[in-house]
Design a protein around this motif. Structure first.
Motif, PDB file in Angstrom:
ATOM      1  N   GLU A  56       0.822  -1.222   0.000  1.00  0.00           N
ATOM      2  CA  GLU A  56       0.000   0.000   0.000  1.00  0.00           C
ATOM      3  C   GLU A  56       0.854   1.269   0.000  1.00  0.00           C
ATOM      4  OE1 GLU A  56      -2.495  -0.644   3.376  1.00  0.00           O
ATOM      5  OE2 GLU A  56      -4.035  -1.520   2.088  1.00  0.00           O
ATOM      6  N   ASN A  72      -4.884  -5.736  -1.291  1.00  0.00           N
ATOM      7  CA  ASN A  72      -6.033  -6.456  -0.712  1.00  0.00           C
ATOM      8  C   ASN A  72      -5.932  -7.967  -0.937  1.00  0.00           C
ATOM      9  OD1 ASN A  72      -6.511  -5.769  -3.459  1.00  0.00           O
ATOM     10  ND2 ASN A  72      -8.681  -6.279  -3.231  1.00  0.00           N
ATOM     11  N   HIS A  73      -5.259  -8.388  -2.006  1.00  0.00           N
ATOM     12  CA  HIS A  73      -5.087  -9.830  -2.238  1.00  0.00           C
ATOM     13  C   HIS A  73      -4.063 -10.424  -1.278  1.00  0.00           C
ATOM     14  CE1 HIS A  73      -6.680  -9.068  -6.531  1.00  0.00           C
ATOM     15  NE2 HIS A  73      -7.647  -9.295  -5.678  1.00  0.00           N
ATOM     16  N   ARG A 125      -3.565  -9.277   1.686  1.00  0.00           N
ATOM     17  CA  ARG A 125      -4.244  -9.307   2.987  1.00  0.00           C
ATOM     18  C   ARG A 125      -5.220 -10.477   3.058  1.00  0.00           C
ATOM     19  NH1 ARG A 125      -5.140  -3.857   3.569  1.00  0.00           N
ATOM     20  NH2 ARG A 125      -3.238  -3.632   4.794  1.00  0.00           N
TER      21      ARG A 125
END
Ligand code: ADP
Length: 453
Positions: free
Chosen positions: A93, A108-109, A111
């Motif tokens: 990020e 997000n993947h 995570r």
């Protein structure tokens, strides 16, 4: 395509990434800790920058220093390699918010797949088989006992935030579950700062089989076959090979399809690996997805002749994957031995100065290493100092090549696990391809000289 890639890693993988960048005509920046100033990745990168003291949390894990290094040198992308920050969603990020491309999947993947119990839920929705177990984390022992009774013993307790084999406990009965529960929670908390535990059926004598995926940003996903990674000690892989003796074309196809479904369900893009357990009846179960390049990517490169690191960089830069599933051809057999600076019998790390160093060559041998004669292996990092990869027309030839390569790998001054590898390569069960995740425990019983238990 990127102009300059910063490599947020060290050792053989940093060199491996430099190789890929050079072939693609991309400039490289090496970052290094004070303990690594004489490392080869520093020598071979176009630019280098010291990011802090030896301890990795002050250097290779220190996000502000790495980002600052990228900004100072004008790097437009960062390759994290494996380990360190490779599966740190926050790092991905931060890269994004600084306008630097993270060479890997979307944060997000990372995570989503980093939380194993959430990952299980996600893939289950798409009918990818998972090991029977709890829906998510379980916080009280009463519920845990009820679930274990439903699933049937033995069961395994796992940390949701787990990795590296930590926070896992097997229970064969309710009494064992009672005492393992607190132990697993404590271990998970101290290793990951998160004590969430979930429950799975413990599969007896499974194989660890993983599928290599490549997916681009346009929804194209292909799999590059499997890797057999059952030879592990304390859940750390020692030898990997491809293809696996346990798979036929039909099983390969269905495991490949299941893995692809995992990636396409979440819209994943980059290289990635879906790990499965395969039981004695050829049932396979999703275990986890690794959202990075893996140590053992080399065996897949051996049998497919595809450069995975170059592909990973091309995909991150927005290129479309031109490979189709039908283009993937598997040729011969490849084996990788991880050479660690450690005592072959006691497994104690053996850092220090390498006095003599001669790497074997010849047909079918690839060596990935950042070591050289006169190099001092620092005590601060992983003990893996080289990977030897043997490729042959078939498994027999790959084993023969690996044996002669290891016999001719001259490494003096420090201890290595080469003697252990040579014994494994001659072990009758290894030779027959009769492997499962308990192989090493059984091996130590057969070869008492190596036993430390
Ligand atoms: P980590 O991410 O900590 O390495 P994994 O979930 O990948 O943990 O599991 C590591 C190893 O633990 C596997 O390769 C396998 O040997 C063993 N293992 C994990 N889950 C199970 C299970 N349900 N049954 C049997 N063995 C398991």
């Amino acid at each position: 395509m990127f102009k300059k890639v910063l490599i947020a890693n060290r050792g053989e993988i940093a060199l491996r990434i430099i190789n890929a960048c050079r072939e693609l005509g991309i400039k490289t920046v090496a970052v290094y800790s004070e303990a690594d100033k004489n490392s080869l990745h520093v020598k071979f990168a176009d630019e280098c920058i010291c990011i802090g003291p030896a301890h990795s949390y002050k250097s290779y894990l220190h996000i502000p220093s790495i980002i600052a290094a990228a900004e100072i040198t004008g790097a437009d992308a960062i390759h994290p390699g494996y380990g360190f920050l490779a599966e740190n969603a926050q790092f991905a990020e931060v890269c994004k918010s600084c306008g630097i491309t993270f060479i890997g999947p979307e944060p997000n993947h990372i995570r989503l797949m980093g939380d194993k119990s959430v990952a299980r839920q996600t893939v289950m929705k798409r009918n990818v088989p998972i090991v029977p177990g709890s829906k998510g984390g379980v916080s009280d022992i009463k519920r845990m006992k009820e679930l274990a009774a439903e699933i049937g013993y033995p069961v395994i307790l796992k940390a949701s935030a787990g990795g590296g084999g930590k926070g896992m406990r097997v229970a064969w009965s309710e009494e064992e579950l009672q005492c393992q529960f607190e132990t697993a929670k404590n271990e998970a908390f101290s290793a990951f700062g998160n004590d969430e535990i979930y429950l799975e059926k413990y599969i007896v004598n499974p194989r660890h089989i993983e599928i290599q995926l490549v997916a681009d940003k346009f929804g194209n996903v292909v799999h590059l076959g499997e890797r057999e990674c059952s030879i592990q000690r304390n859940h750390q892989k020692i030898i990997e090979e491809a293809p696996s003796a346990a798979l036929n074309d039909e099983l390969r196809k269905s495991m490949g399809q299941a893995a692809k479904k995992v990636a396409s369900t979440i819209g994943y893009s980059s290289v990635g690996t879906v790990e499965f357990l395969l039981d004695n009846e050829n049932n396979f179960y999703f275990m986890e997805m690794n959202t990075r390049i893996q140590v053992e990517h080399t065996v897949t490169e051996g049998i497919t002749d595809i450069d995975l690191v170059k592909l990973q960089i091309e995909i991150a830069s927005g290129e479309q994957l031109l490979l189709k599933q039908k283009d993937i051809k598997i040729t011969g057999h490849a084996i990788e031995c991880r050479i660690n600076a450690e005592d072959s019998k006691t497994f104690m790390p053996s850092p220090g100065k390498i006095e003599a160093f001669h790497t074997p060559g010849g047909p079918g041998i690839r060596i990935d290493t950042a070591a050289y004669a006169g190099y001092t292996v620092p005590p601060y990092y992983d003990s893996m100092i080289a990977k030897v990869i043997a490729h042959g027309r078939d498994r027999k030839e790959a084993i023969a090549r690996m044996k002669r390569a290891l016999e001719m790998f001259l490494l003096e001054g420090i201890k290595t696990n080469i003697p252990l590898h040579l014994r494994i390569l001659e072990d009758e069960f290894f030779v027959k391809g009769q492997l499962n995740t308990h192989f090493m425990e059984e091996f130590f019983k057969r070869h008492a000289v190596f036993s430390t238990e």
